[in-house]
Design a protein around this motif. Structure first.
Motif, PDB file in Angstrom:
ATOM      1  N   PRO A 130      35.329  31.381  -5.690  1.00 35.73           N
ATOM      2  CA  PRO A 130      34.743  31.643  -4.255  1.00 35.73           C
ATOM      3  C   PRO A 130      35.924  32.620  -3.500  1.00 35.73           C
ATOM      4  CG  PRO A 130      34.187  29.639  -4.718  1.00 35.73           C
ATOM      5  CD  PRO A 130      35.180  30.008  -5.754  1.00 35.73           C
ATOM      6  N   LYS A 131      35.552  33.507  -2.627  1.00 36.27           N
ATOM      7  CA  LYS A 131      36.528  34.355  -1.661  1.00 36.27           C
ATOM      8  C   LYS A 131      36.461  33.718  -0.458  1.00 36.27           C
ATOM      9  CE  LYS A 131      37.864  38.018  -2.721  1.00 36.27           C
ATOM     10  NZ  LYS A 131      37.332  39.202  -2.750  1.00 36.27           N
ATOM     11  N   ALA A 132      35.776  32.648  -0.189  1.00 37.39           N
ATOM     12  CA  ALA A 132      35.937  32.151   1.188  1.00 37.39           C
ATOM     13  C   ALA A 132      35.064  30.853   1.288  1.00 37.39           C
ATOM     14  CB  ALA A 132      35.739  33.118   2.354  1.00 37.39           C
ATOM     15  N   PRO A 158      40.436  30.922   1.451  1.00 38.12           N
ATOM     16  CA  PRO A 158      40.682  30.727   2.801  1.00 38.12           C
ATOM     17  C   PRO A 158      39.462  30.328   3.410  1.00 38.12           C
ATOM     18  CG  PRO A 158      40.054  33.049   2.106  1.00 38.12           C
ATOM     19  CD  PRO A 158      40.545  32.296   0.710  1.00 38.12           C
ATOM     20  N   LEU A 159      39.731  29.534   4.503  1.00 41.91           N
ATOM     21  CA  LEU A 159      38.571  28.820   5.275  1.00 41.91           C
ATOM     22  C   LEU A 159      38.241  29.657   6.451  1.00 41.91           C
ATOM     23  CD1 LEU A 159      37.017  25.986   5.526  1.00 41.91           C
ATOM     24  CD2 LEU A 159      38.720  25.210   7.094  1.00 41.91           C
ATOM     25  N   GLU A 181      41.578  30.359   8.657  1.00 38.57           N
ATOM     26  CA  GLU A 181      42.193  31.557   8.781  1.00 38.57           C
ATOM     27  C   GLU A 181      41.538  32.455   9.896  1.00 38.57           C
ATOM     28  OE1 GLU A 181      44.231  34.936   7.756  1.00 38.57           O
ATOM     29  OE2 GLU A 181      44.616  33.207   6.820  1.00 38.57           O
ATOM     30  N   PHE A 182      40.061  32.333  10.057  1.00 36.58           N
ATOM     31  CA  PHE A 182      39.373  33.034  11.099  1.00 36.58           C
ATOM     32  C   PHE A 182      38.519  31.625  11.682  1.00 36.58           C
ATOM     33  CE2 PHE A 182      40.263  36.888   8.689  1.00 36.58           C
ATOM     34  CZ  PHE A 182      40.830  37.521   9.754  1.00 36.58           C
ATOM     35  N   ALA A 183      38.000  32.018  12.916  1.00 37.06           N
ATOM     36  CA  ALA A 183      37.031  31.105  13.328  1.00 37.06           C
ATOM     37  C   ALA A 183      36.121  32.110  14.199  1.00 37.06           C
ATOM     38  CB  ALA A 183      37.538  30.120  14.335  1.00 37.06           C
TER      39      ALA A 183
END
Length: 377
Positions: A130-132, A158-159, A181-183
């Motif tokens: 999975p990429k994310a 990355p989450l 990593e982002f939200a």
């Protein structure tokens, strides 16, 4: 008939019109301006943790741009919590990628770390790392972040946090929206604070914020003419809506306390009803904004269902809503992989969201209590 009690209606704080009027007075009726800048700064100060915020047209737009920056593309796979609203999964499909859905933990309702790891292992075995991973803090309840981060870090995936419902919530003292990593945040009309329609992407670096703004304003290159080297999007928040957001940020903590007080009201209301459980924090590690207070009804010891209670409330002009129907049961995602059991499905079949607006009055609560007291469990 009595006036409508809504599930979660907008609640203005009083200063919103000041900032909106400033935008009109200065003719900044556009997707940029002082309100946008100050709104972003207010969110960054609230979240702390050296985060960078880009205000956008919706939380869905924020998730879309997060996945783009993580390199998700056609044929890739992204793991997503199944028990959520469809906006958590739709941007995966925008990019031609495949959602891989994961069941929930029964005590927390959010992504199960055990099934997350099983999904990752199986996808890797099938040559589809999975990429994310997209985790959701559902109804304001923080997910099991230590365990989920440990799994993601171990497999170097990355989450992304879907914190659309959890602004004001925290896990072990750290604000939701600061772990990934982002939200993404949402300021839709039913959220704990609103900009009418809007959202934001929370990034870890200034460069990521700049890239988000670049992509959200049609990806225009630095040139004297209109030149584009990348596909862009019209995702920036308007200066008018951001003015509403500035006023709302000034009352955010007050709104959190009002929603938590609603949760306490329901805990007391159902305290002697064995068939009903009020969804609450498992321990002091979790601090929920209780955006929506939700219950489950144990059909093994009760002759009535969640839909029966929904009908009883509707008869009194009170809005309630079933819990989210899991994504792996949605027709649009029926062919997507799923890892887990029947936790999310069970919650959907027995759960109900109750009126939770920060503007609920004492009279509203009396009407709600009357329905519960007269409901034949």
């Amino acid at each position: 008939m009595d006036s409508k009690i809504w599930l979660s209606s907008p609640h203005m704080g009083g200063m919103e019109m000041k900032y909106v009027q400033e935008a009109f007075d200065n003719n900044w009726v556009a997707p940029l301006g002082k309100n946008v800048d100050e709104f972003e700064i207010a969110i960054e100060h609230y979240l702390q943790d050296n985060k960078f915020v880009a205000a956008l047209s919706s939380g869905t737009a924020a998730l879309h741009l997060a996945l783009i920056q993580l390199g998700v593309g056609y044929g890739d796979e992204v793991i997503c919590q199944s028990f959520t609203f469809s906006a958590s999964a739709n941007p995966i499909k925008y990019l031609g990628a495949t959602p891989v859905f994961v069941d929930s933990d029964p005590s927390n309702w959010n992504m199960s770390p055990e099934f997350l790891e099983k999904a990752i292992q199986d996808r890797i075995k099938n040559h589809k790392k999975p990429k994310a991973v997209i985790v959701v803090h559902l109804y304001g309840m923080p997910a099991l972040m230590d365990e989920i981060l440990e799994v993601c870090n171990r497999y170097e995936i990355p989450l992304v946090e879907d914190a659309a419902e959890s602004l004001g919530s925290s896990y072990k003292g750290r604000k939701c929206g600061t772990f990934g990593e982002f939200a993404l945040l949402s300021f839709n009309g039913n959220k704990i604070i609103t900009t009418s329609g809007g959202g934001a992407l929370v990034a870890n670096t200034k460069d990521e914020k700049s890239k988000t703004i670049f992509l959200s304003t049609q990806a225009r290159d630095q040139a004297p003419h209109y030149q584009h080297s990348e596909v862009g999007y019209n995702y920036r928040l308007s200066n008018i809506c951001a003015g509403i957001g500035r006023g709302q940020m000034e009352v955010l903590e007050e709104r959190v306390q009002q929603r938590r007080a609603n949760h306490d009201f329901y805990k007391e209301l159902f305290s002697d009803i064995e068939a009903v459980d009020v969804f609450s924090e498992a321990n002091s590690d979790f601090y929920s904004n209780h955006w929506l207070t939700s219950i489950t009804i144990n059909k093994d010891i009760c002759s009535k269902s969640n839909l029966d209670m929904m009908s009883a409330f509707a008869e009194k002009n009170i809005e309630t809503r079933p819990l989210w129907k899991p994504m792996h049961l949605q027709p649009v995602f029926k062919d997507c992989p799923y890892y887990g059991g029947d936790v999310a499905e069970g919650l959907f079949n027995k759960g109900l969201c109750l009126p939770s607006g920060s503007n609920l009055t004492d009279e509203d609560k009396k009407r709600i209590a009357s329905v519960v007291i007269n409901f034949q469990f």
